[in-house]
Design a protein around this motif. Structure first.
Motif, PDB file in Angstrom:
ATOM      1  N   PRO A  21     -13.732  23.857  14.157  1.00 59.32           N
ATOM      2  CA  PRO A  21     -13.507  25.207  14.678  1.00 59.32           C
ATOM      3  C   PRO A  21     -12.018  25.569  14.662  1.00 59.32           C
ATOM      4  O   PRO A  21     -11.161  24.683  14.725  1.00 59.32           O
ATOM      5  CB  PRO A  21     -14.039  25.126  16.113  1.00 59.32           C
ATOM      6  N   PRO A  22     -11.704  26.851  14.596  1.00 61.09           N
ATOM      7  CA  PRO A  22     -10.295  27.272  14.478  1.00 61.09           C
ATOM      8  C   PRO A  22      -9.415  26.794  15.629  1.00 61.09           C
ATOM      9  O   PRO A  22      -8.239  26.512  15.409  1.00 61.09           O
ATOM     10  CB  PRO A  22     -10.370  28.796  14.430  1.00 61.09           C
ATOM     11  N   ALA A  23      -9.989  26.678  16.822  1.00 63.54           N
ATOM     12  CA  ALA A  23      -9.163  26.239  17.959  1.00 63.54           C
ATOM     13  C   ALA A  23      -8.530  24.881  17.682  1.00 63.54           C
ATOM     14  O   ALA A  23      -7.481  24.546  18.222  1.00 63.54           O
ATOM     15  CB  ALA A  23     -10.019  26.179  19.222  1.00 63.54           C
ATOM     16  N   GLU A  24      -9.177  24.088  16.801  1.00 64.16           N
ATOM     17  CA  GLU A  24      -8.650  22.750  16.539  1.00 64.16           C
ATOM     18  C   GLU A  24      -7.614  22.717  15.428  1.00 64.16           C
ATOM     19  O   GLU A  24      -6.861  21.766  15.326  1.00 64.16           O
ATOM     20  CB  GLU A  24      -9.795  21.793  16.198  1.00 64.16           C
ATOM     21  N   PHE A  25      -7.603  23.720  14.573  1.00 61.97           N
ATOM     22  CA  PHE A  25      -6.616  23.616  13.487  1.00 61.97           C
ATOM     23  C   PHE A  25      -5.652  24.800  13.391  1.00 61.97           C
ATOM     24  O   PHE A  25      -4.594  24.678  12.792  1.00 61.97           O
ATOM     25  CB  PHE A  25      -7.301  23.355  12.135  1.00 61.97           C
ATOM     26  N   ILE A  26      -6.006  25.946  14.003  1.00 63.93           N
ATOM     27  CA  ILE A  26      -5.078  27.091  13.925  1.00 63.93           C
ATOM     28  C   ILE A  26      -3.722  26.756  14.577  1.00 63.93           C
ATOM     29  O   ILE A  26      -2.672  27.021  13.990  1.00 63.93           O
ATOM     30  CB  ILE A  26      -5.685  28.385  14.518  1.00 63.93           C
ATOM     31  N   PRO A  27      -3.713  26.136  15.778  1.00 65.99           N
ATOM     32  CA  PRO A  27      -2.395  25.816  16.370  1.00 65.99           C
ATOM     33  C   PRO A  27      -1.564  24.906  15.462  1.00 65.99           C
ATOM     34  O   PRO A  27      -0.355  25.075  15.337  1.00 65.99           O
ATOM     35  CB  PRO A  27      -2.755  25.103  17.678  1.00 65.99           C
ATOM     36  N   LEU A  28      -2.234  23.957  14.806  1.00 66.44           N
ATOM     37  CA  LEU A  28      -1.532  23.047  13.906  1.00 66.44           C
ATOM     38  C   LEU A  28      -1.028  23.806  12.667  1.00 66.44           C
ATOM     39  O   LEU A  28       0.088  23.594  12.200  1.00 66.44           O
ATOM     40  CB  LEU A  28      -2.507  21.936  13.497  1.00 66.44           C
ATOM     41  N   ALA A  29      -1.879  24.693  12.169  1.00 64.41           N
ATOM     42  CA  ALA A  29      -1.490  25.497  11.001  1.00 64.41           C
ATOM     43  C   ALA A  29      -0.307  26.394  11.357  1.00 64.41           C
ATOM     44  O   ALA A  29       0.599  26.607  10.556  1.00 64.41           O
ATOM     45  CB  ALA A  29      -2.666  26.344  10.539  1.00 64.41           C
ATOM     46  N   GLU A  30      -0.307  26.852  12.592  1.00 61.63           N
ATOM     47  CA  GLU A  30       0.752  27.719  13.105  1.00 61.63           C
ATOM     48  C   GLU A  30       2.071  26.933  13.142  1.00 61.63           C
ATOM     49  O   GLU A  30       3.103  27.389  12.662  1.00 61.63           O
ATOM     50  CB  GLU A  30       0.283  28.148  14.503  1.00 61.63           C
ATOM     51  N   GLU A  31       1.985  25.728  13.694  1.00 63.03           N
ATOM     52  CA  GLU A  31       3.169  24.888  13.847  1.00 63.03           C
ATOM     53  C   GLU A  31       3.757  24.494  12.496  1.00 63.03           C
ATOM     54  O   GLU A  31       4.970  24.400  12.333  1.00 63.03           O
ATOM     55  CB  GLU A  31       2.735  23.612  14.559  1.00 63.03           C
ATOM     56  N   ALA A  39       3.372  26.112   9.694  1.00 66.51           N
ATOM     57  CA  ALA A  39       3.540  27.309   8.842  1.00 66.51           C
ATOM     58  C   ALA A  39       2.459  27.431   7.771  1.00 66.51           C
ATOM     59  O   ALA A  39       2.488  28.329   6.950  1.00 66.51           O
ATOM     60  CB  ALA A  39       4.922  27.367   8.192  1.00 66.51           C
ATOM     61  N   LEU A  40       1.484  26.501   7.798  1.00 66.84           N
ATOM     62  CA  LEU A  40       0.381  26.609   6.834  1.00 66.84           C
ATOM     63  C   LEU A  40      -0.454  27.854   7.114  1.00 66.84           C
ATOM     64  O   LEU A  40      -1.232  28.290   6.271  1.00 66.84           O
ATOM     65  CB  LEU A  40      -0.507  25.364   6.919  1.00 66.84           C
ATOM     66  N   ILE A  41      -0.275  28.425   8.293  1.00 68.89           N
ATOM     67  CA  ILE A  41      -1.031  29.614   8.661  1.00 68.89           C
ATOM     68  C   ILE A  41      -0.706  30.778   7.712  1.00 68.89           C
ATOM     69  O   ILE A  41      -1.551  31.655   7.525  1.00 68.89           O
ATOM     70  CB  ILE A  41      -0.747  30.026  10.134  1.00 68.89           C
ATOM     71  N   ILE A  42       0.469  30.755   7.118  1.00 67.06           N
ATOM     72  CA  ILE A  42       0.830  31.873   6.228  1.00 67.06           C
ATOM     73  C   ILE A  42      -0.113  31.912   5.014  1.00 67.06           C
ATOM     74  O   ILE A  42      -0.800  32.907   4.806  1.00 67.06           O
ATOM     75  CB  ILE A  42       2.322  31.805   5.812  1.00 67.06           C
ATOM     76  N   PRO A  43      -0.182  30.828   4.216  1.00 69.38           N
ATOM     77  CA  PRO A  43      -1.137  30.900   3.091  1.00 69.38           C
ATOM     78  C   PRO A  43      -2.593  30.968   3.555  1.00 69.38           C
ATOM     79  O   PRO A  43      -3.394  31.685   2.951  1.00 69.38           O
ATOM     80  CB  PRO A  43      -0.856  29.623   2.292  1.00 69.38           C
ATOM     81  N   ILE A  44      -2.927  30.245   4.646  1.00 72.93           N
ATOM     82  CA  ILE A  44      -4.330  30.279   5.108  1.00 72.93           C
ATOM     83  C   ILE A  44      -4.686  31.705   5.539  1.00 72.93           C
ATOM     84  O   ILE A  44      -5.732  32.247   5.176  1.00 72.93           O
ATOM     85  CB  ILE A  44      -4.563  29.282   6.277  1.00 72.93           C
ATOM     86  N   GLY A  45      -3.769  32.316   6.309  1.00 74.78           N
ATOM     87  CA  GLY A  45      -4.000  33.676   6.804  1.00 74.78           C
ATOM     88  C   GLY A  45      -4.159  34.678   5.666  1.00 74.78           C
ATOM     89  O   GLY A  45      -4.989  35.590   5.735  1.00 74.78           O
TER      90      GLY A  45
END
Ligand code: C2E
Ligand code: MG
Ligand code: MG
Length: 626
Positions: A413-423, A425-431
């Motif tokens: 679930p996103p709660a488990e990986f979004i914070p890590l992706a945020e930290e 910066a992987l959230i940029i390509p994922i987003g």
């Protein structure tokens, strides 16, 4: 380059002929100079620089030689002195005058003991006597206070005997080199190796030294040693919004406050940036640590007044204790850092290290490395959760929610990986992938003849702060052919309220493009009402936590009611999240909430199922037109 002394001797021999023809006292002096200067490792004295050795005429006659020697001696920045067998000074150059503050006239003919005693430096007289006994003495690290000026400094002394032709000691010679500047420079260098240049607190280097020493003592004293690792929450925001000068001043102030929290003998170190470490030595029990923690936290509860700004900052602290959490420097530091990371994750002010944390930390590391490959391996997918208009029961939108199909763990679930992706910066390509996929899917539904709906995409803090956000959104819309009015971006309050000015610019541009903006999880963060009014926000999504207890808790009902009233007065749409029961829906309906989203209507669904639901809904609408 040939050293001065040998050059001098060679010249002297050439001009006077046989070495034996050189007057014995000059030979002795040259030998002594030679010997004294050999002590200096490099030929870089002022003497060489000031003396033009190429002018051969200078060395023509004895009297000229005397001139040379006098010039040599007088122009030396080093102190040069000669003394006879009774330790009376016969040569006392300006260098000596400068260092000691004693003039040539006063020194000449005086006994060394008298002079040095007046300088309270009896060792020097002793060195002269040793030179008279044939020894060469090298005395380093000697301190002096110049008489008269009171100037304090350091020198190195080279004392050697003077021999006559027959090899008898006729006196001595000393070269005194002032090394004050060099010493100060060394001190500064030493200081910079061990202290942080901004706060002047011990740095990691010195902290590690002191911790090593404390750990060496601890087994004997049977005492504990505590390490508090600390950083400041929101420091980056302060630094970015108010500038580095204010940031630096804040760090200096924090450093000063931390120092007042500890006992003498404990150490506060500054590891650079907003990271500090505190070494608590000699603890009778681990229970002493919470007292220090409380003291630190109490200090931070007061604001810092910096250049007219009243700033509040809070620390997160990780604690490790010798011997339970490690017996060496490395593991204690590592574990206090792990505890700090945990404190941050849990938004707690401090956290004591627990062995399970390391297991978690290595799991996290493994997760991070697989997250890095998830995009290229096409492991992400989107689920869609419908939004329904409460009055009409009609489908009005879908929220795209990302899922990670992990090769071993299954759906994460996103709660488990979004914070890590945020930290990371992987959230940029994922987003960006989420945005494009959601827009493309919506366009496909439209092409299949479905009633157009609004597609909502969640944005995290880093995405909003990304300078290319507007461009990324624009490109996604153009490439997929989705009209901007069908896209809604969901931002949480806390994300929105960070970096207000910059956010406001991006949001205005997105709004101008026709994209809608919703505030997600409304009621859980701190919204500035002024900004709510100013920002181009289309809707507020009441957080699930208020909806959950709507039927049980009258406070929650009051909050939901207040949010709806606020939305009405700001002319914003209001959506309730997490509606699970008919009772909740009834209350929301009675409170005049516009839309709802939740398991009552539908869980988030894979694209195919969401498409079916859309179709069913459309057919139902056709059967029962409004
Ligand atoms: P959110 O945006 O507030 O999304 C709503 C969350 O509540 C979703 O969890 C959804 O499955 C869940 N939910 C919906 N209805 C109900 C209900 O009736 N009862 C209960 N108990 N839960 C309900 P999910 O999908 O696990 O997402 C959690 C959060 O992760 C989201 O909260 C959002 O902040 C974030 N997120 C999800 N997808 C993305 C994404 O693509 N990008 C970013 N940046 N964040 C995302
Ligand atoms: Mg959302
Ligand atoms: Mg939400």
């Amino acid at each position: 380059m040939e050293p001065l002394h040998s050059l001098l001797l060679r010249q002297l021999k050439r001009h006077v002929g046989q070495p034996s023809a050189i007057p014995s006292e000059w030979q002795a002096l040259v030998h002594a100079v030679d010997k004294a200067y050999r002590q200096f490792d490099e030929d870089r004295t002022m003497m060489e620089r000031s003396l033009d050795l190429s002018s051969q005429e200078l060395l023509h006659a004895n009297s000229e030689m005397r001139v040379i020697f006098e010039r040599l001696i007088n122009s030396s920045v080093d102190g040069i002195l000669a003394f006879d067998r009774d330790c009376r000074f016969t040569v006392w150059n300006p260098g000596m005058e400068r260092i000691t503050g004693i003039g040539k006239d006063e020194a000449n003919g005086k006994n060394a003991s008298d002079i040095f005693l007046s300088l309270q430096d009896t060792d020097e007289a002793q060195f002269l006597r040793e030179a008279l006994r044939g020894k060469t003495v090298v005395a380093k690290n000697r301190s002096y206070v110049a008489r008269g000026t009171g100037h304090q400094g350091f020198f190195e002394g080279y004392y050697s005997p003077l021999f006559n032709e027959a090899g008898m000691i006729i006196g001595g010679l000393a070269v005194i080199r002032d090394v004050t500047e060099q010493k100060q420079w060394e001190e500064r260098l030493k200081h910079s190796v061990n202290y942080d240049p901004l706060s002047d607190l011990p740095n990691r280097n010195l902290f590690t030294d002191r911790l090593t020493q404390a750990l060496a003592r601890a087994p004997w004293s049977k005492r504990r040693v505590g390490i508090l690792f600390l950083d400041l929450n929101r420091f980056k925001v302060i630094n970015d919004t108010l500038g580095h000068e204010v940031g630096d001043l804040l760090l200096k102030n924090v450093a000063a406050r931390l120092v007042t929290c500890i006992r003498n003998g404990d150490t506060v170190a500054h590891f650079g940036g907003d990271k500090f470490a505190i070494l608590l030595e000699d603890l009778a029990q681990a229970d002493d640590i919470p007292k220090v923690l409380q003291k630190i936290l109490a200090f931070f509860s007061e604001s810092f007044l910096i250049e007219g700004h009243e700033l509040f900052t809070t620390p997160s602290i990780g604690v490790s204790v010798y011997p339970n959490d490690g017996k060496d420097v490395e593991s204690l530091l590592k574990n206090s850092n792990t505890a700090l990371l945990r404190a941050k994750e849990q938004s707690s002010q401090y956290q004591f290290y627990l062995p399970t944390m390391n297991v978690k930390a290595s799991q996290r590391l493994a997760l991070e490395s697989s997250l890095r490959h998830a995009l290229e391996r096409q492991e992400f997918l989107l689920h869609y959760q419908p939004k329904v208009a409460i009055k009409s029961g009609q489908f009005v939108g879908m929220e795209a929610l990302v899922r990670w199909r992990h090769p071993e763990k299954g759906i994460v679930p996103p709660a488990e990986f979004i914070p890590l992706a945020e930290e990371t910066a992987l959230i940029i390509p994922i987003g960006e992938w989420v945005l494009r996929t959601a827009c493309a899917q919506t366009k496909t539904w439209q092409a299949e003849g479905m009633v157009p709906i609004l597609i909502a995409v969640n944005l995290s803090a880093r995405q909003l702060q990304n300078q290319n956000l507007v461009e990324i959104v624009q490109r996604a819309l153009i490439d997929t052919g989705l009209a901007p009015r069908y896209l809604e971006l969901e931002l949480t309050e806390s994300v929105l309220m960070q970096n207000l000015e910059a956010n406001s610019v991006s949001l205005d541009k997105l709004h101008a493009m026709g994209v809608e903006i919703a505030i997600d999880d409304f009621g859980t963060g701190y919204s500035s009402l002024a900004y709510l009014k100013r920002f181009p926000i289309n809707s507020l999504k009441i957080d699930r936590s208020f909806v959950r207890d709507l039927t049980l808790d009258s406070d929650d009902q009051a909050i939901v009611k207040a949010i709806i009233t606020l939305a009405r007065s700001l002319k914003r749409k209001v959506v309730a999240e997490g509606v699970e029961t008919e009772e909740q829906l009834e209350i929301l309906r009675s409170l005049d909430c516009d839309e709802m989203q939740g398991y009552l209507f539908s869980k988030p669904l894979p694209a195919e199922d969401a498409g079916k639901l859309l179709k069913e809904n459309m057919e139902r609408q056709k059967r029962t037109p409004l």
